[in-house]
Design a protein around this motif. Structure first.
Motif, PDB file in Angstrom:
ATOM      1  N   TRP A 147      -0.136   9.406   1.735  1.00  0.00           N
ATOM      2  CA  TRP A 147       0.119   8.015   0.007  1.00  0.00           C
ATOM      3  C   TRP A 147      -1.050   8.553  -0.869  1.00  0.00           C
ATOM      4  O   TRP A 147      -1.081   7.683  -1.200  1.00  0.00           O
ATOM      5  CB  TRP A 147      -1.236   7.427   1.385  1.00  0.00           C
ATOM      6  CG  TRP A 147      -2.894   8.083   1.424  1.00  0.00           C
ATOM      7  CD1 TRP A 147      -2.801   8.525   2.557  1.00  0.00           C
ATOM      8  CD2 TRP A 147      -3.614   7.553   0.524  1.00  0.00           C
ATOM      9  NE1 TRP A 147      -4.513   7.968   2.176  1.00  0.00           N
ATOM     10  CE2 TRP A 147      -4.934   8.053   1.565  1.00  0.00           C
ATOM     11  CE3 TRP A 147      -3.633   6.862  -0.714  1.00  0.00           C
ATOM     12  CZ2 TRP A 147      -6.535   7.796   0.262  1.00  0.00           C
ATOM     13  CZ3 TRP A 147      -4.789   6.779  -1.188  1.00  0.00           C
ATOM     14  CH2 TRP A 147      -5.965   7.283  -0.679  1.00  0.00           C
TER      15      TRP A 147
ATOM     16  N   GLN B 164       4.550   4.380  -1.022  1.00  0.00           N
ATOM     17  CA  GLN B 164       3.417   3.650  -0.232  1.00  0.00           C
ATOM     18  C   GLN B 164       2.986   1.780  -0.591  1.00  0.00           C
ATOM     19  O   GLN B 164       2.470   1.514  -0.101  1.00  0.00           O
ATOM     20  CB  GLN B 164       2.563   4.117  -1.905  1.00  0.00           C
ATOM     21  CG  GLN B 164       0.840   4.190  -1.587  1.00  0.00           C
ATOM     22  CD  GLN B 164      -0.055   5.234  -2.389  1.00  0.00           C
ATOM     23  OE1 GLN B 164       0.299   4.960  -4.016  1.00  0.00           O
ATOM     24  NE2 GLN B 164      -1.012   4.762  -2.397  1.00  0.00           N
TER      25      GLN B 164
ATOM     26  N   GLY C 254       3.141   7.696   3.966  1.00  0.00           N
ATOM     27  CA  GLY C 254       2.452   6.921   3.744  1.00  0.00           C
ATOM     28  C   GLY C 254       2.353   7.162   1.653  1.00  0.00           C
ATOM     29  O   GLY C 254       2.676   5.937   0.855  1.00  0.00           O
ATOM     30  N   SER C 255       3.905   8.018   1.069  1.00  0.00           N
ATOM     31  CA  SER C 255       3.993   7.498   0.197  1.00  0.00           C
ATOM     32  C   SER C 255       5.358   8.364  -0.089  1.00  0.00           C
ATOM     33  O   SER C 255       6.100   7.902  -0.961  1.00  0.00           O
ATOM     34  CB  SER C 255       3.018   8.490  -1.285  1.00  0.00           C
ATOM     35  OG  SER C 255       1.972   8.171  -1.790  1.00  0.00           O
TER      36      SER C 255
END
Length: 324
Positions: A36, A49, A261-262
């Motif tokens: 993330w 994110q 997450g990102s």
């Protein structure tokens, strides 16, 4: 003493951790996610994110989530420089702002990108932030859930120490300090051998099995997987590949990949390296805007619910309580 050489054991008598969202204490709930780490340049965060953080906040509030398990790559692309690095604020504190995420513990691991920076600064940030818990490169979490007499152990391990860093390669090069790698593997074996917990979970950054861009990690297949099988581990949770996956060896160990997450990577280049009947779920659609896994542990089963932004539940499964 060098904090990397200390072994911490965090023993937690599980009370009602989320007083803002009370519920009957008859289970334990946590979110597992990784990768993330945002961006090194403005705006220091990705669309994926932000969407994932917003959905995590919503789900944590509605379900009464008790804590977060983070499986590494916390700051792209080269970790942080020191405990005062602005990235802690710009990529973490300013993004995961929902009260349901700021009032519960986060348990942290380092990924390969974190090891390119100052990991000791991430450990030290545990003193700065009330929710950031990163006592050592590897450590043990023990939980007792009252009313149902359920015990849960989570071993938070450092797979970069065990296998080495990737340095932009697809697979790690091998441990930079073989002695430290052996010490951690011995620690893992001892903890697994002595555990009588009803649910036994291991969490690390690199996956054991994955069909994504990086694929299975040969180092972990050779050295960690036999221990997971020998000691009847419930699940291994990882990230590294930027997708959501559920892989299970027959009716044995479950492998949960939660690395969206990102970024989201739709690659299935390593699909042939995982037996087809083991792969139960895979989702890496770019339009999905990330995701995470919500874990719920009861007296009878451990439920894994794969969540994506805008209220999407894309996969659910259940794993049994350990037997001896």
């Amino acid at each position: 003493m060098d904090p990397f050489k200390r072994v911490f054991q965090l023993t937690i008598v599980y009370l009602q951790l989320v007083v803002l969202f009370p519920r009957e204490v008859c289970d334990m709930r946590f979110i597992a996610f990784g990768d993330w780490g945002g961006l090194p340049d403005p705006p220091y965060v990705t669309i994926v994110q932000k969407a994932t953080a917003n959905e995590m906040g919503r789900v944590a509030q509605s379900t009464g989530t008790d804590f977060i398990i983070n499986v590494g790559d916390n700051f792209y692309y080269r970790g942080v420089n020191d405990v005062n690095d602005f990235r802690f604020k710009e990529t973490f504190e300013n993004i995961f702002t929902a009260p349901s995420l700021t009032n519960i513990p986060w348990y942290i691991l380092a990924g390969n990108h974190d090891h390119l920076g100052n990991v000791s600064a991430q450990v030290a940030y545990s003193v700065v932030s009330k929710r950031w818990n990163f006592p050592n490169l590897y450590y043990e979490l023990d939980f007792k859930v009252p009313n149902i007499s359920v015990s849960v152990t989570i071993l938070m391990i450092d797979t970069v120490v065990i296998c080495g860093n990737t340095y932009e390669a697809n697979q790690p090069y091998g441990p930079e300090n073989p002695q430290l790698a052996r010490e951690q593997l011995q620690w893992i074996q001892e903890k697994l051998a002595h555990s009588r917990s009803d649910y036994l979970i291991v969490a690390g950054h690199y996956p054991v099995w994955s069909i994504g861009q990086h694929g299975p990690t040969p180092c972990l297949v050779a050295q960690l997987r036999p221990l997971l099988k020998q000691y009847n581990v419930t699940a291994y949770i990882s990230g590294h590949d930027h997708s959501l996956q559920f892989i299970r060896e027959g009716e044995g160990i479950a492998y949960i990949v939660s690395g969206s997450g990102s970024f989201v990577d739709s690659s299935t280049i390593n699909k042939e390296k995982v037996p087809s009947d083991w792969l139960r779920f895979y989702n890496a659609e770019i339009s999905a805007l990330g995701g995470f896994v919500l874990i719920r542990i009861t007296a009878e089963q451990m439920f894994a619910s794969y969540r994506q932004p805008y209220g999407m539940v894309v996969f659910q499964t259940a794993l049994p309580r350990r037997t001896f």
